[in-house]
Design a protein around this motif. Structure first.
Motif, mmCIF file in Angstrom:
data_model
loop_
_atom_site.group_PDB
_atom_site.id
_atom_site.type_symbol
_atom_site.label_atom_id
_atom_site.label_comp_id
_atom_site.label_asym_id
_atom_site.label_seq_id
_atom_site.Cartn_x
_atom_site.Cartn_y
_atom_site.Cartn_z
ATOM 1 N N MET A 13 0.823 -1.197 0.000
ATOM 2 C CA MET A 13 0.000 0.000 0.000
ATOM 3 C C MET A 13 0.861 1.252 0.000
ATOM 4 O O MET A 13 1.976 1.264 0.508
ATOM 5 C CB MET A 13 -0.885 -0.011 1.251
ATOM 6 C CG MET A 13 -1.759 1.201 1.385
ATOM 7 S SD MET A 13 -2.856 1.145 2.814
ATOM 8 C CE MET A 13 -1.699 1.190 4.141
ATOM 9 N N GLN A 14 0.298 2.290 -0.592
ATOM 10 C CA GLN A 14 0.895 3.623 -0.561
ATOM 11 C C GLN A 14 -0.233 4.593 -0.229
ATOM 12 O O GLN A 14 -1.369 4.404 -0.668
ATOM 13 C CB GLN A 14 1.491 3.948 -1.929
ATOM 14 C CG GLN A 14 2.223 5.246 -2.016
ATOM 15 C CD GLN A 14 2.778 5.455 -3.416
ATOM 16 O OE1 GLN A 14 2.021 5.420 -4.369
ATOM 17 N NE2 GLN A 14 4.066 5.649 -3.520
ATOM 18 N N HIS A 15 0.059 5.626 0.570
ATOM 19 C CA HIS A 15 -0.952 6.624 0.905
ATOM 20 C C HIS A 15 -0.264 7.942 1.222
ATOM 21 O O HIS A 15 0.956 8.027 1.251
ATOM 22 C CB HIS A 15 -1.851 6.157 2.057
ATOM 23 C CG HIS A 15 -1.109 5.840 3.317
ATOM 24 N ND1 HIS A 15 -0.729 6.794 4.217
ATOM 25 C CD2 HIS A 15 -0.657 4.658 3.806
ATOM 26 C CE1 HIS A 15 -0.093 6.232 5.225
ATOM 27 N NE2 HIS A 15 -0.037 4.925 4.993
ATOM 28 N N ASN A 16 -1.055 8.982 1.459
ATOM 29 C CA ASN A 16 -0.516 10.321 1.707
ATOM 30 C C ASN A 16 0.337 10.414 2.956
ATOM 31 O O ASN A 16 1.125 11.324 3.089
ATOM 32 C CB ASN A 16 -1.646 11.336 1.855
ATOM 33 C CG ASN A 16 -2.383 11.582 0.590
ATOM 34 O OD1 ASN A 16 -2.871 10.634 -0.009
ATOM 35 N ND2 ASN A 16 -2.491 12.815 0.171
ATOM 36 N N HIS A 69 -6.548 2.369 -7.086
ATOM 37 C CA HIS A 69 -6.268 3.722 -6.593
ATOM 38 C C HIS A 69 -7.585 4.319 -6.120
ATOM 39 O O HIS A 69 -8.494 4.528 -6.918
ATOM 40 C CB HIS A 69 -5.657 4.563 -7.711
ATOM 41 C CG HIS A 69 -5.215 5.914 -7.253
ATOM 42 N ND1 HIS A 69 -4.167 6.566 -7.836
ATOM 43 C CD2 HIS A 69 -5.653 6.743 -6.291
ATOM 44 C CE1 HIS A 69 -3.986 7.739 -7.241
ATOM 45 N NE2 HIS A 69 -4.891 7.855 -6.309
ATOM 46 N N GLN A 71 -9.220 7.540 -4.426
ATOM 47 C CA GLN A 71 -9.080 8.960 -4.084
ATOM 48 C C GLN A 71 -10.266 9.312 -3.200
ATOM 49 O O GLN A 71 -11.417 9.149 -3.595
ATOM 50 C CB GLN A 71 -9.084 9.804 -5.358
ATOM 51 C CG GLN A 71 -8.765 11.243 -5.163
ATOM 52 C CD GLN A 71 -7.274 11.489 -5.043
ATOM 53 O OE1 GLN A 71 -6.469 10.741 -5.546
ATOM 54 N NE2 GLN A 71 -6.927 12.545 -4.364
ATOM 55 N N GLN A 94 -6.911 12.761 0.466
ATOM 56 C CA GLN A 94 -6.178 11.554 0.814
ATOM 57 C C GLN A 94 -6.393 10.501 -0.268
ATOM 58 O O GLN A 94 -7.423 10.481 -0.936
ATOM 59 C CB GLN A 94 -6.653 11.024 2.165
ATOM 60 C CG GLN A 94 -6.473 12.010 3.293
ATOM 61 C CD GLN A 94 -5.018 12.339 3.538
ATOM 62 O OE1 GLN A 94 -4.194 11.453 3.722
ATOM 63 N NE2 GLN A 94 -4.691 13.602 3.533
ATOM 64 N N TYR A 96 -5.385 6.172 -1.332
ATOM 65 C CA TYR A 96 -4.816 4.866 -1.017
ATOM 66 C C TYR A 96 -4.560 4.151 -2.327
ATOM 67 O O TYR A 96 -5.455 4.095 -3.172
ATOM 68 C CB TYR A 96 -5.778 4.027 -0.167
ATOM 69 C CG TYR A 96 -6.041 4.601 1.190
ATOM 70 C CD1 TYR A 96 -5.218 4.283 2.268
ATOM 71 C CD2 TYR A 96 -7.097 5.468 1.406
ATOM 72 C CE1 TYR A 96 -5.451 4.820 3.525
ATOM 73 C CE2 TYR A 96 -7.338 6.009 2.655
ATOM 74 C CZ TYR A 96 -6.510 5.674 3.708
ATOM 75 O OH TYR A 96 -6.739 6.210 4.946
ATOM 76 N N LYS A 97 -3.362 3.644 -2.504
ATOM 77 C CA LYS A 97 -3.042 2.792 -3.643
ATOM 78 C C LYS A 97 -2.725 1.412 -3.098
ATOM 79 O O LYS A 97 -1.869 1.263 -2.223
ATOM 80 C CB LYS A 97 -1.827 3.305 -4.410
ATOM 81 C CG LYS A 97 -2.069 4.494 -5.274
ATOM 82 C CD LYS A 97 -0.816 4.803 -6.064
ATOM 83 C CE LYS A 97 -0.932 6.109 -6.800
ATOM 84 N NZ LYS A 97 0.311 6.433 -7.519
#
Length: 122
Positions: A13-16, A69, A71, A94, A96-97
């Motif tokens: 995962m990737q996020h802000n 993704h 948003q 914010q 989330y990928k």
């Protein structure tokens, strides 16, 4: 409706909340509220990408890694001062990928199916 992302399914995962070059493995269960998602996109990586984990080790995401993704809406945003130093506030939505490796597409297909049940195709 909530979706539960389960740990130990091989999802990254990737996020802000982290630097854009970092990705992290999902190591605990968490819920995402689909009512707070403003945009959702599904795609696959056309080329391999290299990221780093939180300890600085390189992680390569191979070509054909599936990505969801999400948003989030403006109600789910971080408000900061304008980056140019002007008065006012800037809303950074914010996101989330979620990354699913090519050998781990079953959770991706399940998640995509759940999200697409909420979509009306005209």
């Amino acid at each position: 409706m909530f979706i539960k992302i389960k740990k130990n399914l091989g999802i990254s995962m990737q996020h802000n909340g982290i630097d854009k070059r970092h990705i992290v493995p999902v190591t605990s269960n968490f819920l995402l509220n689909l009512d707070q998602v403003a945009e959702a996109s599904f795609y696959t990586l056309k080329a391999a990408k290299t990221h780093v984990d939180l300890e600085g080790r390189e992680i390569e995401l191979p070509m054909h890694t599936a990505v969801v993704h999400l948003q989030m809406s403006y109600l789910y945003a971080l408000y900061t001062e304008d980056k140019a130093g002007r008065k006012g506030r800037m809303a950074e939505r914010q996101f989330y990928k979620l990354f699913f490796r090519p050998e781990n597409l079953d959770p991706y297909l399940e998640l995509r199916g759940v999200i697409e049940t909420q979509v009306a195709n005209l």
